[in-house]
Design a protein around this motif. Sequence first.
Motif, PDB file in Angstrom:
ATOM      1  N   TRP A  90       0.827  -1.202   0.000  1.00 48.95           N
ATOM      2  CA  TRP A  90       0.000   0.000   0.000  1.00 48.95           C
ATOM      3  C   TRP A  90       0.866   1.259   0.000  1.00 48.95           C
ATOM      4  O   TRP A  90       0.617   2.190  -0.752  1.00 48.95           O
ATOM      5  N   GLY A  91       1.916   1.260   0.828  1.00 50.81           N
ATOM      6  CA  GLY A  91       2.814   2.408   0.877  1.00 50.81           C
ATOM      7  C   GLY A  91       3.521   2.656  -0.444  1.00 50.81           C
ATOM      8  O   GLY A  91       3.664   3.799  -0.888  1.00 50.81           O
ATOM      9  N   ALA A  92       3.956   1.594  -1.111  1.00 48.11           N
ATOM     10  CA  ALA A  92       4.619   1.737  -2.410  1.00 48.11           C
ATOM     11  C   ALA A  92       3.637   2.246  -3.457  1.00 48.11           C
ATOM     12  O   ALA A  92       3.996   3.063  -4.312  1.00 48.11           O
ATOM     13  N   TRP A  93       2.390   1.788  -3.382  1.00 46.64           N
ATOM     14  CA  TRP A  93       1.366   2.269  -4.307  1.00 46.64           C
ATOM     15  C   TRP A  93       1.114   3.764  -4.111  1.00 46.64           C
ATOM     16  O   TRP A  93       1.075   4.528  -5.069  1.00 46.64           O
ATOM     17  N   VAL A  94       0.985   4.183  -2.848  1.00 51.06           N
ATOM     18  CA  VAL A  94       0.755   5.605  -2.558  1.00 51.06           C
ATOM     19  C   VAL A  94       1.948   6.439  -3.003  1.00 51.06           C
ATOM     20  O   VAL A  94       1.800   7.471  -3.671  1.00 51.06           O
ATOM     21  N   LEU A  95       3.151   6.005  -2.648  1.00 51.35           N
ATOM     22  CA  LEU A  95       4.357   6.732  -3.040  1.00 51.35           C
ATOM     23  C   LEU A  95       4.493   6.786  -4.564  1.00 51.35           C
ATOM     24  O   LEU A  95       4.859   7.819  -5.130  1.00 51.35           O
ATOM     25  N   GLY A  96       4.178   5.688  -5.224  1.00 52.31           N
ATOM     26  CA  GLY A  96       4.237   5.651  -6.680  1.00 52.31           C
ATOM     27  C   GLY A  96       3.258   6.627  -7.320  1.00 52.31           C
ATOM     28  O   GLY A  96       3.589   7.289  -8.297  1.00 52.31           O
ATOM     29  N   ARG A  97       2.070   6.721  -6.751  1.00 54.26           N
ATOM     30  CA  ARG A  97       1.097   7.693  -7.277  1.00 54.26           C
ATOM     31  C   ARG A  97       1.597   9.116  -7.041  1.00 54.26           C
ATOM     32  O   ARG A  97       1.421   9.993  -7.873  1.00 54.26           O
ATOM     33  N   TRP A  98       2.216   9.351  -5.890  1.00 58.40           N
ATOM     34  CA  TRP A  98       2.748  10.679  -5.572  1.00 58.40           C
ATOM     35  C   TRP A  98       3.886  11.061  -6.522  1.00 58.40           C
ATOM     36  O   TRP A  98       3.952  12.175  -7.013  1.00 58.40           O
ATOM     37  N   GLN A  99       4.772  10.106  -6.779  1.00 56.74           N
ATOM     38  CA  GLN A  99       5.933  10.382  -7.624  1.00 56.74           C
ATOM     39  C   GLN A  99       5.641  10.216  -9.115  1.00 56.74           C
ATOM     40  O   GLN A  99       6.457  10.609  -9.946  1.00 56.74           O
ATOM     41  N   GLY A 100       4.544   9.587  -9.438  1.00 56.95           N
ATOM     42  CA  GLY A 100       4.204   9.378 -10.843  1.00 56.95           C
ATOM     43  C   GLY A 100       4.980   8.254 -11.493  1.00 56.95           C
ATOM     44  O   GLY A 100       5.141   8.221 -12.710  1.00 56.95           O
ATOM     45  N   ARG A 101       5.460   7.312 -10.699  1.00 53.67           N
ATOM     46  CA  ARG A 101       6.179   6.149 -11.241  1.00 53.67           C
ATOM     47  C   ARG A 101       5.912   4.935 -10.357  1.00 53.67           C
ATOM     48  O   ARG A 101       5.547   5.073  -9.203  1.00 53.67           O
TER      49      ARG A 101
END
Length: 139
Positions: A90-101
């Motif tokens: 979940w954290g990687a998904w959120v961070l990925g959405r934030w960073q756009g990758r």
Amino acid sequence: MTATRLRAMLLPAGTVLVGCAAAGVVLAADPTSDAGFPLPPCPVKWLTGLDCPGCGATRLFYSLLHGDVLSALHYNAALIAFIPFFLWTWGAWVLGRWQGRRIPTWEQWRWSPMAGLVLIAVWAVIRNLPFPPFTALYV
């Protein structure tokens, strides 16, 4: 913050809201007793009488919301062990959405699907064995 980043964070914010709503329902229901309103039973246990790999998850969640880790472990120890992996994903998904990758997680490891299936199958068998000490795993 850009509008694109804010838009990207709407879905993660929605998952937090849904999680909070689910926590509220579980707290109100009190699945560990008959005091709250009834929640639907596990369909696998209802149909077969066997504990499925997820049986006890609602009572586990209720116990964790009250800080009772030992009771949570009793209800479903395997699910407790999975929580860090869920949070990582979940954290990687959120961070990925934030960073756009895309952020890599354990799910991309080649052996993860098979290992997950094997662990779930082993847990399903172990928690239904009809002799001690495995009978302590019944919920």
